[in-house]
Design a protein around this motif. Structure first.
Motif, PDB file in Angstrom:
ATOM      1  N   ARG A  39      -6.404  -6.984  -3.148  1.00  0.00           N
ATOM      2  CA  ARG A  39      -7.312  -6.727  -4.292  1.00  0.00           C
ATOM      3  C   ARG A  39      -8.226  -5.566  -3.992  1.00  0.00           C
ATOM      4  N   ALA A  40      -8.729  -5.545  -2.760  1.00  0.00           N
ATOM      5  CA  ALA A  40      -9.707  -4.514  -2.388  1.00  0.00           C
ATOM      6  C   ALA A  40      -9.041  -3.145  -2.259  1.00  0.00           C
ATOM      7  N   ARG A  41      -7.766  -3.105  -1.913  1.00  0.00           N
ATOM      8  CA  ARG A  41      -7.163  -1.812  -1.573  1.00  0.00           C
ATOM      9  C   ARG A  41      -6.185  -1.252  -2.602  1.00  0.00           C
ATOM     10  N   LEU A  42      -5.649  -2.089  -3.489  1.00  0.00           N
ATOM     11  CA  LEU A  42      -4.633  -1.555  -4.409  1.00  0.00           C
ATOM     12  C   LEU A  42      -5.254  -0.778  -5.572  1.00  0.00           C
ATOM     13  N   ASP A  43      -6.506  -1.082  -5.909  1.00  0.00           N
ATOM     14  CA  ASP A  43      -7.208  -0.360  -6.960  1.00  0.00           C
ATOM     15  C   ASP A  43      -6.414  -0.326  -8.276  1.00  0.00           C
ATOM     16  N   ALA A  44      -5.905  -1.486  -8.654  1.00  0.00           N
ATOM     17  CA  ALA A  44      -5.185  -1.643  -9.928  1.00  0.00           C
ATOM     18  C   ALA A  44      -5.419  -3.085 -10.373  1.00  0.00           C
ATOM     19  N   GLU A  75       1.001   4.013  -3.079  1.00  0.00           N
ATOM     20  CA  GLU A  75       0.823   5.443  -2.788  1.00  0.00           C
ATOM     21  C   GLU A  75       1.993   6.254  -3.368  1.00  0.00           C
ATOM     22  N   ARG A  94       1.773   6.534  -7.219  1.00  0.00           N
ATOM     23  CA  ARG A  94       0.733   7.474  -7.686  1.00  0.00           C
ATOM     24  C   ARG A  94       1.064   8.919  -7.301  1.00  0.00           C
ATOM     25  N   LEU A 112       0.835  -1.210   0.000  1.00  0.00           N
ATOM     26  CA  LEU A 112       0.000   0.000   0.000  1.00  0.00           C
ATOM     27  C   LEU A 112       0.869   1.260   0.000  1.00  0.00           C
TER      28      LEU A 112
END
Ligand code: ATP
Ligand code: DNN
Ligand code: MG
Length: 232
Positions: free
Chosen positions: A193-198, A161, A164, A157
């Motif tokens: 999967r839920a948190r990487l948003d890729a 961050e 990006r 995570l």
């Protein structure tokens, strides 16, 4: 269409070379001209009288474009340690321009240049730049390899961050099961999967023979096409 990308990882030793080689193997099998680049490699072994770096050799073996070592790895350092320190020991300074120039030459000869970073995303390369600056200067979409072990959620995570925050595109991520005894493996994957948003490009299970072609069977690189089109 070109499929160039920068492969980073949650740390050193997490599967970047295995995944980069698997990507090269997959692109080569689909008819693309694919070449691996390790801009900065730290760690040389004397094998049969020749100094060799394992990452550089593995990337070369997985691709299908002949290119000189000076382009595939413009900065080879002897000691297997932080590159700016290895460079200091050798009395050299890692410069950004030679790395960019080597990449540009490779990109003219290939449809897919897979650039493997060194260690994690913010490894220092010199006093004034680090691996993240290199990724920015190359302007490539980034693929994040998450070495699946305890601690990887935080590392993944933070790395996403940081990618990006520099305006780079996180084109996808790959999980590599480096710890076969990891507890709650599926739940950890689900958390990522839920948190990487890729896009998840694949999960490489713990392989008894961690080879490029075997790892490639666990990747689906189609999601990279849309990002590559954006970057082209
Ligand atoms: N899914 C897997 N199954 C089995 N072994 C793996 C897997 N992923 C990685 N490994 C092993 O873990 C070790 C580290 O992997 P690799 O060399 O690809 O890491 P890296 O991130 O490229 O490291 P470095 O920072 O040194 O470049 C290697 O011995 C590799 O074969
Ligand atoms: C030698 C090793 N295999 C890597 N190529 C270099 C990793 C540097 C990590 C630096 C750090 O983050 O502390
Ligand atoms: Mg490596």
């Amino acid at each position: 269409m070109t499929m160039h990308c920068f492969v980073t990882g949650t740390d050193t030793g997490v599967g970047k070379t295995l995944v980069s080689s698997a990507m090269l193997s997959s692109f080569a099998a689909s008819g693309l001209r694919a070449v691996g680049m390790k801009p900065v490699a730290a760690g040389l072994d004397l094998i049969d009288g020749t100094w060799r770096n394992d990452d550089v050799e593995r990337l070369q073996a997985a691709g299908n474009v002949e290119a000189p070592l000076a382009l595939r790895c413009p900065c080879l350092l002897r000691a297997p340690m932080a590159p700016h320190l290895a460079a200091q020991d050798e009395g050299v300074r890692i410069g950004l321009q030679p790395l960019l120039s080597a990449y540009a030459q490779l990109a003219r000869q290939a449809d897919a240049v897979i650039v493997e970073g060194v260690g994690g995303f913010r490894v220092p390369l010199a006093d004034d730049f680090d691996s993240a600056d290199l990724a920015v200067a190359l302007g490539l979409p980034v693929v994040l390899v998450v070495g699946l072990r305890l601690g990887c959620l935080n590392h993944a995570l933070l790395t996403a961050e940081a990618i990006r925050a520099r305006g780079l595109v996180l084109a996808g991520w790959v999980g590599s099961a480096i710890d076969p005894r990891m507890l709650a493996f599926d739940d950890n994957l689900q958390t990522l999967r839920a948190r990487l948003d890729a896009p998840l490009l694949g999960v490489v299970p713990h392989l008894a023979s961690p080879e490029a072609a075997l790892a490639a069977r666990h990747l689906d690189l189609r999601a990279l096409r849309s990002t590559a089109a954006l970057a082209a």
